[in-house]
Design an enzyme around this catalytic site. Structure first.
Site, mmCIF file in Angstrom:
data_model
loop_
_atom_site.group_PDB
_atom_site.id
_atom_site.type_symbol
_atom_site.label_atom_id
_atom_site.label_comp_id
_atom_site.label_asym_id
_atom_site.label_seq_id
_atom_site.Cartn_x
_atom_site.Cartn_y
_atom_site.Cartn_z
ATOM 1 N N LEU A 81 83.738 98.840 8.140
ATOM 2 C CA LEU A 81 85.329 98.474 7.862
ATOM 3 C C LEU A 81 85.548 97.402 9.110
ATOM 4 O O LEU A 81 85.036 97.315 10.193
ATOM 5 C CB LEU A 81 86.085 99.437 8.477
ATOM 6 C CG LEU A 81 85.878 100.859 7.219
ATOM 7 C CD1 LEU A 81 86.871 101.961 7.493
ATOM 8 C CD2 LEU A 81 86.311 100.229 5.990
ATOM 9 N N HIS A 119 89.748 95.218 5.769
ATOM 10 C CA HIS A 119 89.981 96.580 5.419
ATOM 11 C C HIS A 119 91.271 97.082 5.853
ATOM 12 O O HIS A 119 92.184 97.841 5.107
ATOM 13 C CB HIS A 119 88.916 97.449 5.386
ATOM 14 C CG HIS A 119 87.443 97.049 4.984
ATOM 15 N ND1 HIS A 119 86.612 96.949 5.712
ATOM 16 C CD2 HIS A 119 87.192 97.309 3.532
ATOM 17 C CE1 HIS A 119 85.367 96.453 4.765
ATOM 18 N NE2 HIS A 119 86.022 96.748 3.509
ATOM 19 N N GLN A 165 75.953 99.103 -8.076
ATOM 20 C CA GLN A 165 76.482 97.860 -8.303
ATOM 21 C C GLN A 165 75.896 96.838 -7.279
ATOM 22 O O GLN A 165 76.029 95.634 -7.382
ATOM 23 C CB GLN A 165 77.818 97.661 -7.603
ATOM 24 C CG GLN A 165 77.921 97.893 -5.979
ATOM 25 C CD GLN A 165 79.584 97.876 -5.725
ATOM 26 O OE1 GLN A 165 80.336 98.846 -6.061
ATOM 27 N NE2 GLN A 165 80.314 96.903 -5.265
ATOM 28 N N SER A 193 83.959 89.915 6.217
ATOM 29 C CA SER A 193 83.081 90.666 5.185
ATOM 30 C C SER A 193 82.149 91.551 6.088
ATOM 31 O O SER A 193 81.917 91.298 7.189
ATOM 32 C CB SER A 193 81.953 89.759 4.524
ATOM 33 O OG SER A 193 81.070 90.593 3.819
#
Ligand code: PAF
Length: 284
Positions: free
Chosen positions: A32, A36, A60, A188
């Site tokens: 995180l 976030h 994914q 990110s």
């Protein structure tokens, strides 16, 4: 409070639902960062209860190496959430792969009216089927009133809106602006994998996006794309996977500029073996 299985999460949520409390949901893959936390803050402001899921969803990832190297830091993540928010109103769901998928780790297939055919969908086969599979599962377990997604994954955000519309799930999808590091790099979890010096240099990605936003005002779309490609050709450490200018409405590549059509620039760059993505709305 941490819950590790969807059955115990459902049990916890039952009493909340009985009291007609509203549930805000932030699905994450952990590691995180402030991006976030800002989604969580908005969810806390707008709902009675916050549910956060932390799950690195294997279906994914179209690249095994990316899946293995994806940063994982559950203890640190939980400590961060506890520090930032009042624990009493937060449920953190950290399932195992088995709890989500049982023995059969595979994704369903989804059609999102073509939104899945471009950019990340074209370059990461199966990615949005994996995202759809995990989110359908999570939305059905959590039954949130609102769910929060960052605009860094702009295509994902549009696809999630389409997913809940197609499945007729009663959840409102809220898109939140990109959070950036001080130098402009989009936040990110993958930034963790960059060396200190590259993390600094990676500010160039946002800088070039802003150059494109300026340049397109007086130049065509194809010239703008050329300009960006030329810039990256001069940066040997940065490998441009794609730079594209697409319509916000249906994510199709834009052919020509028009005042009535909102356009957005999308970029994917590889640096030090890390895949970074970003995007920026263009004002024409
Ligand atoms: O954006 C992400 O982190 C993931 O794609 C999501 C939405 C948590 C699904 O695994």
């Amino acid at each position: 409070m941490i819950v590790k299985t969807h059955n115990s999460l459902k049990k916890q949520l039952k009493s909340i639902q009985l009291k007609s409390k509203t549930i805000g949901f932030v699905p994450t893959m952990g590691a995180l960062h402030k991006g976030h936390l800002s989604l969580m803050q908005q969810a806390v402001n707008e709902n009675d209860v916050l549910v956060v899921s932390i799950f690195v969803n294997p279906t994914q990832f179209n690249n095994q190496d990316d899946l293995e190297k994806y940063p994982r830091a559950i203890e640190k993540d939980y400590a961060l959430i506890k520090k930032e928010f009042n624990d009493a109103t937060i449920l953190v769901y950290t399932p195992s792969v088995q709890d989500v998928y049982g023995e059969n780790v595979h994704s369903n297939s989804y059609q999102y009216n073509g939104l899945e055919k471009v950019m990340e969908g074209a370059n990461r086969p199966g990615h949005f089927d994996g995202v759809g599979t995990i989110l359908e599962f999570l939305f059905k377990v959590v039954q949130p009133d609102k769910a929060y997604f960052g605009e860094k994954d702009y295509q994902q955000l549009q696809i999630v809106k389409k997913l809940v519309q197609k499945l007729a799930l009663p959840v409102k999808i809220i898109g939140c602006p990109i959070k950036r590091e001080e130098n402009g790099l989009a936040m990110s979890s993958r930034n963790e994998r960059l060396s200190k010096s590259t993390r600094k240099e990676a500010a160039i990605i946002y800088k070039i996006l802003k150059d494109a936003r300026r340049y397109i005002k007086n130049n065509s779309i194809s010239k703008t794309i050329q300009m960006v490609e030329n810039k990256f050709a001069q940066l040997p450490n940065f490998e441009l996977e794609y730079f594209t200018i697409n319509r916000e409405s249906d994510l199709k590549p834009a052919i020509r500029k028009s005042k009535n059509t909102a356009l957005r620039a999308f970029i994917v760059v590889h640096v030090e073996g890390v895949r970074l993505i970003d995007n920026l709305a263009l004002d024409l």
